[in-house]
Design a protein around this motif. Structure first.
Motif, PDB file in Angstrom:
ATOM      1  N   ALA A  37     -19.439 -30.421  -2.696  1.00 13.53           N
ATOM      2  CA  ALA A  37     -18.862 -29.078  -2.633  1.00 13.53           C
ATOM      3  C   ALA A  37     -17.702 -28.907  -3.611  1.00 13.53           C
ATOM      4  N   SER A  38     -16.869 -29.922  -3.699  1.00 21.05           N
ATOM      5  CA  SER A  38     -15.674 -29.826  -4.546  1.00 21.05           C
ATOM      6  C   SER A  38     -15.797 -30.620  -5.841  1.00 21.05           C
ATOM      7  N   HIS A  39     -16.914 -31.374  -5.983  1.00 18.97           N
ATOM      8  CA  HIS A  39     -17.085 -32.269  -7.131  1.00 18.97           C
ATOM      9  C   HIS A  39     -15.898 -33.226  -7.252  1.00 18.97           C
ATOM     10  N   GLN A  40     -15.489 -33.752  -6.115  1.00 22.73           N
ATOM     11  CA  GLN A  40     -14.392 -34.700  -6.112  1.00 22.73           C
ATOM     12  C   GLN A  40     -14.882 -36.074  -5.691  1.00 22.73           C
ATOM     13  N   ALA A  41     -14.277 -37.088  -6.288  1.00 28.46           N
ATOM     14  CA  ALA A  41     -14.452 -38.458  -5.806  1.00 28.46           C
ATOM     15  C   ALA A  41     -13.280 -38.734  -4.883  1.00 28.46           C
ATOM     16  N   ILE A  42     -13.595 -39.254  -3.705  1.00 30.22           N
ATOM     17  CA  ILE A  42     -12.567 -39.465  -2.689  1.00 30.22           C
ATOM     18  C   ILE A  42     -12.607 -40.924  -2.256  1.00 30.22           C
ATOM     19  N   CYS A  43     -11.447 -41.541  -2.226  1.00 24.25           N
ATOM     20  CA  CYS A  43     -11.354 -42.915  -1.733  1.00 24.25           C
ATOM     21  C   CYS A  43     -10.173 -42.971  -0.772  1.00 24.25           C
ATOM     22  N   ARG A  44     -10.512 -43.172   0.489  1.00 25.32           N
ATOM     23  CA  ARG A  44      -9.513 -43.133   1.560  1.00 25.32           C
ATOM     24  C   ARG A  44      -8.769 -41.794   1.522  1.00 25.32           C
ATOM     25  N   ASP A  45      -7.467 -41.778   1.279  1.00 24.36           N
ATOM     26  CA  ASP A  45      -6.740 -40.508   1.331  1.00 24.36           C
ATOM     27  C   ASP A  45      -6.450 -39.950  -0.056  1.00 24.36           C
ATOM     28  N   ARG A  46      -7.128 -40.475  -1.088  1.00 21.41           N
ATOM     29  CA  ARG A  46      -6.870 -39.994  -2.441  1.00 21.41           C
ATOM     30  C   ARG A  46      -8.143 -39.376  -3.015  1.00 21.41           C
ATOM     31  N   SER A  47      -7.976 -38.407  -3.879  1.00 21.00           N
ATOM     32  CA  SER A  47      -9.141 -37.737  -4.460  1.00 21.00           C
ATOM     33  C   SER A  47      -8.859 -37.360  -5.905  1.00 21.00           C
ATOM     34  N   THR A  48      -9.943 -37.197  -6.661  1.00 23.64           N
ATOM     35  CA  THR A  48      -9.815 -36.766  -8.056  1.00 23.64           C
ATOM     36  C   THR A  48     -11.011 -35.891  -8.397  1.00 23.64           C
ATOM     37  N   ALA A  49     -10.766 -34.837  -9.135  1.00 22.45           N
ATOM     38  CA  ALA A  49     -11.835 -33.911  -9.514  1.00 22.45           C
ATOM     39  C   ALA A  49     -12.599 -34.462 -10.716  1.00 22.45           C
ATOM     40  N   LEU A  50     -13.920 -34.327 -10.666  1.00 21.53           N
ATOM     41  CA  LEU A  50     -14.778 -34.803 -11.756  1.00 21.53           C
ATOM     42  C   LEU A  50     -15.439 -33.614 -12.428  1.00 21.53           C
ATOM     43  N   ASN A  51     -15.677 -33.737 -13.732  1.00 20.38           N
ATOM     44  CA  ASN A  51     -16.467 -32.695 -14.374  1.00 20.38           C
ATOM     45  C   ASN A  51     -17.949 -32.927 -14.046  1.00 20.38           C
ATOM     46  N   ARG A  52     -18.786 -32.015 -14.471  1.00 19.28           N
ATOM     47  CA  ARG A  52     -20.189 -32.054 -14.057  1.00 19.28           C
ATOM     48  C   ARG A  52     -20.880 -33.346 -14.483  1.00 19.28           C
ATOM     49  N   LYS A  53     -20.601 -33.796 -15.693  1.00 16.94           N
ATOM     50  CA  LYS A  53     -21.268 -35.004 -16.172  1.00 16.94           C
ATOM     51  C   LYS A  53     -20.741 -36.252 -15.461  1.00 16.94           C
ATOM     52  N   GLN A  54     -19.418 -36.302 -15.248  1.00 15.74           N
ATOM     53  CA  GLN A  54     -18.848 -37.444 -14.521  1.00 15.74           C
ATOM     54  C   GLN A  54     -19.416 -37.514 -13.100  1.00 15.74           C
ATOM     55  N   TYR A  55     -19.570 -36.345 -12.489  1.00 16.22           N
ATOM     56  CA  TYR A  55     -20.121 -36.296 -11.130  1.00 16.22           C
ATOM     57  C   TYR A  55     -21.561 -36.848 -11.118  1.00 16.22           C
ATOM     58  N   SER A  56     -22.369 -36.392 -12.043  1.00 11.99           N
ATOM     59  CA  SER A  56     -23.767 -36.857 -12.101  1.00 11.99           C
ATOM     60  C   SER A  56     -23.839 -38.351 -12.399  1.00 11.99           C
ATOM     61  N   LEU A  57     -22.946 -38.803 -13.262  1.00 12.70           N
ATOM     62  CA  LEU A  57     -22.916 -40.217 -13.626  1.00 12.70           C
ATOM     63  C   LEU A  57     -22.558 -41.080 -12.412  1.00 12.70           C
ATOM     64  N   LEU A  58     -21.516 -40.681 -11.679  1.00 13.15           N
ATOM     65  CA  LEU A  58     -21.110 -41.453 -10.508  1.00 13.15           C
ATOM     66  C   LEU A  58     -22.169 -41.371  -9.405  1.00 13.15           C
ATOM     67  N   ALA A  59     -22.780 -40.213  -9.243  1.00 13.56           N
ATOM     68  CA  ALA A  59     -23.826 -40.071  -8.217  1.00 13.56           C
ATOM     69  C   ALA A  59     -24.973 -41.035  -8.490  1.00 13.56           C
ATOM     70  N   HIS A  60     -25.371 -41.137  -9.748  1.00 18.47           N
ATOM     71  CA  HIS A  60     -26.465 -42.060 -10.072  1.00 18.47           C
ATOM     72  C   HIS A  60     -26.046 -43.508  -9.851  1.00 18.47           C
ATOM     73  N   MET A  61     -24.810 -43.840 -10.206  1.00 15.56           N
ATOM     74  CA  MET A  61     -24.341 -45.213  -9.998  1.00 15.56           C
ATOM     75  C   MET A  61     -24.269 -45.545  -8.512  1.00 15.56           C
ATOM     76  N   ILE A  62     -23.852 -44.589  -7.693  1.00 10.21           N
ATOM     77  CA  ILE A  62     -23.782 -44.843  -6.245  1.00 10.21           C
ATOM     78  C   ILE A  62     -25.188 -45.046  -5.686  1.00 10.21           C
ATOM     79  N   ARG A  63     -26.132 -44.226  -6.119  1.00 14.24           N
ATOM     80  CA  ARG A  63     -27.512 -44.372  -5.608  1.00 14.24           C
ATOM     81  C   ARG A  63     -28.114 -45.718  -6.003  1.00 14.24           C
TER      82      ARG A  63
END
Length: 226
Positions: free
Chosen positions: A138-164
């Motif tokens: 929803a927010s295109h953010q990477a969240i780790c515990r209580d910290r978050s950072t906004a990702l651009n569209r390509k960074q989001y897709s890249l991290l999503a593929h790495m997580i999968r």
């Protein structure tokens, strides 16, 4: 791995804890459903070993409650209830595997390893998660515990593929195909530059899970997301 053993029989829970401990795993114990829920509100687990017959609830009801959480670890049901119907009920309720008592400790460990590998890149309504690292669609953010950072569209897709594909080698060609939609390898360093920027963003939230395999590709290590 950090594992939660939900078992009301102290002899069995101690046996499991000692056996998994000898294999290098850290275990926490819960003797009832309420204690298991409380434990799951703390630091994340990599997997849960769940008995079906608990003093305050059933393992199936507890599994249903765990599923309501935005992120929950994979679950191996370990039960004396071993009919086909029992096993189907457990798996349909959301368990990732089902092992019948009496059991072999080495087989239990192997099944835990298998579901933990599969759970990396786990997808729920709340997004993709691996350990404490969550990707919010929803927010295109990477969240780790209580910290978050906004990702651009390509960074989001890249991290999503790495997580999968967590804990698996992902080559440059695979990223070009799945993230950029290329069937050829461009001469530019498009993968390397975007991966570098993604890793910088993850460091902002104290998360550094991506390992570079020089000449081969990248691996997102799930244990670095704990």
């Amino acid at each position: 791995m950090r594992l939660l053993v939900v078992e009301d029989d102290p002899v069995i829970s101690r046996f499991i804890s000692q056996g998994l401990g000898q294999m290098g795993h850290e275990t926490a114990l819960a003797c009832c459903g309420a204690e298991a829920i409380a434990q799951c509100d703390g630091p994340p687990f990599d997997a849960i070993i769940l008995d079906r017959m608990l003093p305050d609830t059933s393992g199936i009801a507890l599994l249903d409650e765990l599923r309501r959480k935005a992120s929950f670890p994979p679950v191996v049901i370990l039960s004396a209830l071993g009919s086909v119907e029992d096993r189907i009920e457990g798996l349909d309720a959301g368990a990732d595997d089902y092992l019948v008592k009496p059991f072999d400790m080495a087989e239990l460990a192997a099944r835990i390893n298998a579901v933990a590998r599969r759970k990396t890149g786990r997808e729920s309504d709340g997004g993709l998660t691996v350990g404490a690292l969550k990707l919010d669609p929803a927010s295109h953010q990477a969240i780790c515990r209580d910290r978050s950072t906004a990702l651009n569209r390509k960074q989001y897709s890249l991290l999503a593929h790495m997580i999968r594909q967590a804990d698996r080698l992902v080559t440059r060609g695979m990223l070009l195909e799945h993230v950029w939609g290329y069937s050829f390898e461009p001469a530019t360093n498009i993968v390397e530059s975007n991966m570098s920027r993604l890793r910088t963003k993850l460091l902002e939230i104290d998360c550094d899970p991506i390992e570079t395999r020089r000449g081969s590709g990248y691996i997102l290590r799930s244990e670095r997301c704990a």
